[in-house]
Scaffold this motif. Structure first.
Motif, PDB file in Angstrom:
ATOM      1  N   SER B 667       0.836  -1.194   0.000  1.00  0.00           N
ATOM      2  CA  SER B 667       0.000   0.000   0.000  1.00  0.00           C
ATOM      3  C   SER B 667       0.873   1.247   0.000  1.00  0.00           C
ATOM      4  O   SER B 667       0.517   2.249  -0.634  1.00  0.00           O
ATOM      5  CB  SER B 667      -0.950  -0.010   1.194  1.00  0.00           C
ATOM      6  OG  SER B 667      -0.212  -0.013   2.370  1.00  0.00           O
ATOM      7  N   VAL B 668       2.012   1.202   0.675  1.00  0.00           N
ATOM      8  CA  VAL B 668       2.912   2.359   0.619  1.00  0.00           C
ATOM      9  C   VAL B 668       3.440   2.533  -0.795  1.00  0.00           C
ATOM     10  O   VAL B 668       3.497   3.643  -1.329  1.00  0.00           O
ATOM     11  CB  VAL B 668       4.079   2.174   1.616  1.00  0.00           C
ATOM     12  CG1 VAL B 668       5.095   3.282   1.448  1.00  0.00           C
ATOM     13  CG2 VAL B 668       3.567   2.168   3.021  1.00  0.00           C
ATOM     14  N   SER B 675       7.234  10.951  -8.057  1.00  0.00           N
ATOM     15  CA  SER B 675       8.551  11.559  -7.882  1.00  0.00           C
ATOM     16  C   SER B 675       9.412  10.803  -6.876  1.00  0.00           C
ATOM     17  O   SER B 675      10.626  10.911  -6.904  1.00  0.00           O
ATOM     18  CB  SER B 675       8.394  13.003  -7.435  1.00  0.00           C
ATOM     19  OG  SER B 675       7.628  13.024  -6.252  1.00  0.00           O
ATOM     20  N   VAL B 676       8.777  10.056  -5.969  1.00  0.00           N
ATOM     21  CA  VAL B 676       9.567   9.298  -5.001  1.00  0.00           C
ATOM     22  C   VAL B 676       9.475   7.806  -5.238  1.00  0.00           C
ATOM     23  O   VAL B 676       9.872   7.021  -4.403  1.00  0.00           O
ATOM     24  CB  VAL B 676       9.118   9.600  -3.556  1.00  0.00           C
ATOM     25  CG1 VAL B 676       9.379  11.034  -3.220  1.00  0.00           C
ATOM     26  CG2 VAL B 676       7.661   9.239  -3.365  1.00  0.00           C
ATOM     27  N   CYS B 723       2.659  13.095   2.548  1.00  0.00           N
ATOM     28  CA  CYS B 723       1.927  13.202   1.288  1.00  0.00           C
ATOM     29  C   CYS B 723       2.604  12.381   0.208  1.00  0.00           C
ATOM     30  O   CYS B 723       1.938  11.707  -0.576  1.00  0.00           O
ATOM     31  CB  CYS B 723       1.863  14.660   0.842  1.00  0.00           C
ATOM     32  SG  CYS B 723       0.751  15.599   1.843  1.00  0.00           S
ATOM     33  N   ASP B 724       3.920  12.453   0.179  1.00  0.00           N
ATOM     34  CA  ASP B 724       4.635  11.762  -0.890  1.00  0.00           C
ATOM     35  C   ASP B 724       4.429  10.265  -0.840  1.00  0.00           C
ATOM     36  O   ASP B 724       4.316   9.617  -1.867  1.00  0.00           O
ATOM     37  CB  ASP B 724       6.134  12.056  -0.769  1.00  0.00           C
ATOM     38  CG  ASP B 724       6.442  13.438  -1.278  1.00  0.00           C
ATOM     39  OD1 ASP B 724       5.629  13.956  -2.057  1.00  0.00           O
ATOM     40  OD2 ASP B 724       7.479  14.012  -0.884  1.00  0.00           O
ATOM     41  N   TYR B 725       4.394   9.722   0.367  1.00  0.00           N
ATOM     42  CA  TYR B 725       4.291   8.261   0.459  1.00  0.00           C
ATOM     43  C   TYR B 725       2.863   7.785   0.721  1.00  0.00           C
ATOM     44  O   TYR B 725       2.647   6.630   1.052  1.00  0.00           O
ATOM     45  CB  TYR B 725       5.228   7.740   1.550  1.00  0.00           C
ATOM     46  CG  TYR B 725       6.658   7.817   1.114  1.00  0.00           C
ATOM     47  CD1 TYR B 725       7.185   6.865   0.255  1.00  0.00           C
ATOM     48  CD2 TYR B 725       7.455   8.867   1.517  1.00  0.00           C
ATOM     49  CE1 TYR B 725       8.483   6.966  -0.180  1.00  0.00           C
ATOM     50  CE2 TYR B 725       8.759   8.972   1.081  1.00  0.00           C
ATOM     51  CZ  TYR B 725       9.277   8.013   0.235  1.00  0.00           C
ATOM     52  OH  TYR B 725      10.548   8.108  -0.204  1.00  0.00           O
ATOM     53  N   GLY B 726       1.936   8.717   0.558  1.00  0.00           N
ATOM     54  CA  GLY B 726       0.532   8.308   0.663  1.00  0.00           C
ATOM     55  C   GLY B 726       0.147   7.848   2.051  1.00  0.00           C
ATOM     56  O   GLY B 726      -0.731   7.000   2.220  1.00  0.00           O
ATOM     57  N   ILE B 777      -1.790  18.927   1.724  1.00  0.00           N
ATOM     58  CA  ILE B 777      -2.587  18.297   0.664  1.00  0.00           C
ATOM     59  C   ILE B 777      -3.339  19.359  -0.120  1.00  0.00           C
ATOM     60  O   ILE B 777      -3.355  19.349  -1.366  1.00  0.00           O
ATOM     61  CB  ILE B 777      -3.574  17.271   1.269  1.00  0.00           C
ATOM     62  CG1 ILE B 777      -2.811  16.043   1.770  1.00  0.00           C
ATOM     63  CG2 ILE B 777      -4.603  16.857   0.248  1.00  0.00           C
ATOM     64  CD1 ILE B 777      -3.657  15.102   2.564  1.00  0.00           C
ATOM     65  N   ILE B 778      -3.932  20.304   0.591  1.00  0.00           N
ATOM     66  CA  ILE B 778      -4.681  21.370  -0.080  1.00  0.00           C
ATOM     67  C   ILE B 778      -3.753  22.163  -0.996  1.00  0.00           C
ATOM     68  O   ILE B 778      -4.075  22.458  -2.147  1.00  0.00           O
ATOM     69  CB  ILE B 778      -5.325  22.296   0.972  1.00  0.00           C
ATOM     70  CG1 ILE B 778      -6.427  21.540   1.705  1.00  0.00           C
ATOM     71  CG2 ILE B 778      -5.882  23.541   0.325  1.00  0.00           C
ATOM     72  CD1 ILE B 778      -6.908  22.236   2.940  1.00  0.00           C
ATOM     73  N   ARG B 779      -2.618  22.467  -0.454  1.00  0.00           N
ATOM     74  CA  ARG B 779      -1.667  23.257  -1.228  1.00  0.00           C
ATOM     75  C   ARG B 779      -1.277  22.537  -2.501  1.00  0.00           C
ATOM     76  O   ARG B 779      -1.233  23.118  -3.581  1.00  0.00           O
ATOM     77  CB  ARG B 779      -0.433  23.521  -0.377  1.00  0.00           C
ATOM     78  CG  ARG B 779       0.422  24.673  -0.847  1.00  0.00           C
ATOM     79  CD  ARG B 779       1.641  24.753   0.011  1.00  0.00           C
ATOM     80  NE  ARG B 779       2.400  23.506  -0.024  1.00  0.00           N
ATOM     81  CZ  ARG B 779       3.126  23.114  -1.076  1.00  0.00           C
ATOM     82  NH1 ARG B 779       3.172  23.863  -2.157  1.00  0.00           N
ATOM     83  NH2 ARG B 779       3.795  21.989  -1.025  1.00  0.00           N
TER      84      ARG B 779
END
Lengths: 112, 886
Positions: B667-668, B675-676, B723-726, B777-779
């Motif tokens: 899941s990760v 990008s990662v 955020c990057d890794y969900g 996340i919003i940003r």
């Protein structure tokens, strides 16, 4: 002041007119028309005598409604010092178009 | 003192009629006495006659017996020839007695058609003669056995000499004997005195038969030799004497051989049952409890104190008495008059006679047994119809119109829905008539039979059923029964052979009888010990559980050293056995240099290799080697010390854990931003172990406003990484009612096996992180929608490392407050003019299209159009003054 109204000008009585009441606006595409323009065609169905107004690309179905109070259309003419009123028509009914108009689809292309 | 007679007088009083009778007899005639002595003498004569009689005469008697008339003139003549001087006066009552005797035998033994009454004259005399015959034989056998015992176990087996002597003359007497006796009146009116023996001596006699083959291994050679010699001798003797008998028996055997012996010698009455008495009684008692509802008969229920009840804990029947204070007071009948348990569940090893017991007792209790077997269909619908037809209807064809008793054989093979249906059926109570339900309550007894009581499908049934465990028949009873079968079939077998067979069968009556039948079918007249030892005792339904197999692997079995292979094969599930060995081998046998462990592991490694190869290639040619590997492990590991084997669970657990952690990695991996993105392996090895450290910024306070610049930066980095890794912080309600932020998916479990809370941030910080992440996340979403692509690329190139631009971006955003920002409409680009095509795909020229369009455009191109106002007339009505118009 007494006003004298002349009502014997036409032989055969005074003509009867009707009011057209629309629920909506009649608008023009170009704002300042140069000449007189045809607003629409008014028809009567023969069967039950209800009026049909074709206005632009809309068809409006209406009905005749008797006015509670009849009205007279009076023309005022100024003849020098004397003012003369002349009955042009009597209005006893109105044609009420209050239902939603139906569009006329004119360009049904073959390759739909 | 006339009131108290002296001993002599007393004796005379007691036995007055006997004395009288004796006097009468003495007075009557001398001939009678002669006759009496003749009778005794004749019995001996007769036996001689029997043994020395050539075959024809016995054949004649056989033909007479086949006519089924009890007494024929022919026989009379025959008997007269045999009995030298016998007056017809005496003969007459004897014939009557013969008839009556047969009747009683019928009554006693039920079906005795198999017993050949081929020589009808004087059954009691014949018995005597047979006994005499036996006596000789027994003496010979005893002699032989004593010899053998002296050879094999000189000290141990001396007790064999005091075998019971079935001495007729010693045990019966016409005169009043000195020993304890029971008086009987003969059919002739004579008084006979039969020796009364104490129960102890009788049991002693019985127990002599039971001999465990102990010390077998030690004296194997000597035993073997001695036995061969003895049996040869015995055979010679027996063959000399009994050739004729065997021949005659074999003749009538052929007609009966169509039937299996197991069916032929099925118990016909209650006394024939080999199972334990409490078991029989419990089931019969339960069947009788149904009498009230089935036969409308009043049932006597026992006092709960006296009840023979089944104790679950010990698995045995125990007689509760009043003093123990342990009484179960649950009534045996419920309010409907039905027994408390609606179903009886018989369980026990195969072949001990569960089905026979159920059938016999059902018949005995007055029911017609209806059996549903494993071979019948067992779908729920079929089962329901069978259940209905069996319990609600009764047979019309049966003359006696007995009610049915349903017997569900091998119920442990039935699917779970079927069992549930049965349980529902049983537990449905009788309605009081208010509602007419479709399913009628059970009104007939149901007996379910299973091998494995703890089968998973039986779990619902176990709770409501009367559990009756049928154990194997005891060796002594089984061997007695086998002896009876042998006697009827004319198969010669020494008692010790039968005992050995009974021991080997381990209570499996069916297997034992089948062995006999098999040996008989090979046209052998005598059963020998080798036969028993070589016989493959029936292996029907022989399943071993995993735990049994494991236990066997870790213990040395002295009796059957080679049995391990069979047990392992019976258990199957080699990989799980291997798991069990792997989990237990360190506790079994350990040496200092771990050689045993190494050996075990090498075998397990081989097993693993074979097993995986088999599974991979689907080639089962080496599958048989798996059990051999386990057997080798047994060789290495087995010990005599009792071993407590643990059930193998670790492999399962490890597998489960692995799946769980895999799913976290997955899941990760899926949730991480391109990008990662890394390969799954490098994510697992390089990133995930370090990620928790990144995700736990060290903040002095949870209030972000009060944080220093560096702290804020680390918080931002944390949010960006999330955020990057969900990953997300999710609010979850804990058991004590509080809400806690939980990381999802929980990478801490993956990063630190075991101590998951190592670098987990405190709850307040977690909340701050969650908030920062939401902002992030919003940003990012805004960035995705509206921003210039150049900034996003520069920003999200390396978000984890270069968080600086991200934070500056946010500061820029902060200049324009959120509510002031507006979405900018997207520019609609002019699309290229549509190319019109006709049906065949040819391009239609544009002018033609235009022309077509232009034609009806009169209406749509009119300059006036109408705009409808919705709503009711009065609401939209507007006053228009004439002034406005003019």
């Amino acid at each position: 002041m007494q006003i004298y109204i002349d009502c014997k000008n036409v032989e055969g009585g005074v003509p009867e007119w009707a009011i057209i009441e629309l629920q909506g606006l009649v608008q023009m595409k170009n704002e300042n028309p140069t000449c007189a323009t045809v607003v629409g065609d008014l028809h009567y169905y023969n069967r039950n005598r209800h009026p049909v107004l074709v206005l632009g690309h809309h068809v409006l179905n209406g009905k005749e409604v008797k006015l509670e109070q009849p009205m007279a259309v009076i023309q005022k003419t100024n003849l020098g010092d004397e003012i003369k009123y002349e009955v042009k028509a009597v209005v006893k009914k109105k044609l009420l178009f209050k239902s939603r108009p139906k569009p006329i689809i004119c360009n049904v292309s073959e390759n739909v | 003192m006339s009131d108290y007679p002296d001993p002599d007088e007393e004796y005379e009083l007691m036995y007055a009629d006997e004395l009288e009778l004796m006097q009468e007899q003495d007075a009557l005639t001398d001939t009678n006495v002669v006759a009496k002595s003749k009778i005794a003498k004749r019995s001996l004569d007769f036996s001689n006659h029997m043994s020395s009689q050539p075959a024809p005469s016995t054949l004649i008697t056989k033909t007479t017996s086949s006519t089924e008339t009890p007494v024929t003139p022919n026989e009379d003549a025959d008997t007269e020839t045999i009995i030298n001087s016998q007056s017809s006066v005496i003969l007459q009552p004897m014939e009557e007695a013969l008839v009556s005797n047969k009747r009683t035998a019928d009554e006693l033994f039920g079906d005795i058609e198999d017993i050949d009454f081929d020589d009808k004259e004087m059954p009691n005399k014949r018995f005597k003669s047979e006994e005499e015959n036996d006596l000789e034989l027994i003496n010979k056998i005893i002699e032989g056995r004593r010899l053998r015992q002296l050879l094999v176990e000189p000290s141990n087996r001396l007790q064999g000499t005091n075998k019971p002597k079935y001495d007729v003359k010693g045990n019966m007497s016409y005169n009043i004997p000195r020993w304890a006796f029971v008086p009987l009146t003969n059919f002739e009116g004579d008084r006979i005195y039969i020796r009364l023996e104490s129960e102890e001596s009788w049991e002693n006699n019985l127990n002599i038969n039971i001999e465990q083959p102990s010390l077998h291994a030690m004296y194997a050679n000597a035993w073997e030799e001695a036995r061969k010699i003895l049996e040869k001798k015995q055979e010679r003797l027996i063959e000399n004497e009994n050739t004729e008998e065997v021949v005659t028996i074999e003749e009538d055997m052929e007609t009966k051989d169509a039937q299996l012996w197991v069916d032929k010698y099925r118990p016909q009455s209650y006394v024939d049952l080999l199972s334990e008495e409490p078991v029989n009684r419990a089931l019969l008692h339960w069947l009788h409890l149904w009498d009230k509802i089935v036969f409308k008969k009043e049932v006597k229920t026992k006092d709960p104190q006296q009840r023979n009840s089944f104790v679950k804990r010990t698995g045995q029947f125990q007689l509760f008495n009043k003093w123990k204070g342990k009484t179960d007071n649950e009534p045996e009948l419920d309010e409907d008059g039905r027994p408390h348990h609606k179903v009886a569940l018989l369980c026990g090893p195969p072949g001990v006679g569960k089905t026979t017991l159920a059938h016999l007792l059902a018949k005995l209790a007055g029911y017609r047994p209806v059996e549903i077997n494993a071979s019948d269909e067992r779908s729920t619908d079929a089962f329901r119809t069978a259940l209905q037809s069996a319990t609600l209807m009764r047979s019309v064809l049966d003359a006696e119109k007995r009610p049915n008793c349903l017997i569900l054989d091998e119920i442990d093979g039935a699917p779970l829905p079927t069992i549930e249906l049965l349980v529902k059926w049983c537990t449905a109570a009788i309605d009081s008539g208010k509602k007419k339900t479709k399913s009628q309550p059970l009104r007939r007894p149901i007996i379910a039979i299973c091998n494995d009581l703890y089968a998973t499908s039986l779990r619902p049934l176990r709770a409501v059923a009367l559990l009756v465990r049928v154990g194997g028949a005891s060796v002594c009873r089984l061997s007695a029964r086998l002896a009876a079968v042998c006697a009827r079939e004319g198969l010669l077998a020494a008692p010790h052979v039968l005992t050995a067979l009974a021991t080997r069968a381990q209570g499996d009556v069916r297997a034992a009888i089948q062995v006999l039948s098999f040996i008989k079918a090979r046209a052998r007249a005598q059963l020998k010990v080798e036969d028993v030892e070589n016989a493959a005792i029936g292996t029907k339904d022989c399943n071993k559980t995993l735990m049994q197999a494991l236990q066997a692997v870790f213990t040395i079995d002295d009796k059957e050293p080679e049995a391990i292979l069979k047990i392992v094969q019976a258990a199957g599930e080699y990989d799980r056995i291997a798991d069990g060995i792997f989990e237990n081998y360190m506790a079994a046998r350990v040496d200092a240099r771990m050689l045993i462990a190494c050996e075990t592991l090498s075998w397990l490694r081989l097993l693993d290799a074979i097993s995986s190869w088999t599974m991979r290639t689907q080639n089962y040619s080496l599958y048989g080697a798996l059990s051999l590997c386990i057997a080798r492990c047994h060789r290495v590991l087995a010990s005599r010390a009792p071993q407590r084997v643990k059930f193998p669970t670790q492999a399962q657990e490890a597998y489960r854990k692995k799946l769980e952690l895999e799913s976290i990695v997955n899941s990760v991996w899926r949730g991480s931003v391109p990008s990662v993105a890394l390969s799954r392996n490098s994510l697992k090895v390089d990133v995930l172990p370090l990620l928790p450290y990144l995700l736990s910024p060290s903040l002095r306070t949870a209030n972000v406003q009060l944080c220093s610049e560096s702290e804020r930066r680390s918080l931002g980095a944390c949010a960006g990484a999330l955020c990057d890794y969900g990953l997300r912080y999710v609010q979850q309600r804990t058991a004590d009612g509080l809400y806690a932020f939980v990381l999802e998916p929980d990478i801490n479990r993956l990063a630190f096996y075991g101590n998951e809370d190592r670098v987990r941030p405190p709850p307040a910080v977690r909340q701050a992180i969650a908030r920062a992440q939401q902002l992030e996340i919003i940003r990012r979403n805004e960035e995705m929608t509206g921003r210039a692509p150049s900034t996003t690329t520069s920003d999200s190139k390396k978000p984890v490392e270069s968080k600086k631009p991200a934070t500056t971006m946010r500061e820029q955003d902060a200049a324009i407050p959120n509510h002031m920002q507006r979405l900018k409409p997207k520019e609609v680009t002019k699309s290229t003019p549509q190319v019109h095509k006709d049906f065949f795909g040819r391009i239609v020229p544009l002018s033609q299209v235009k022309r077509q369009d232009a034609l009806p455009d009169v209406i749509s191109s009119s300059s006036v159009f109408y705009q409808y106002r919705e709503g009711f007339n009065n609401a939209v009505r507007r006053k228009v003054r004439l002034r406005d118009l003019l």
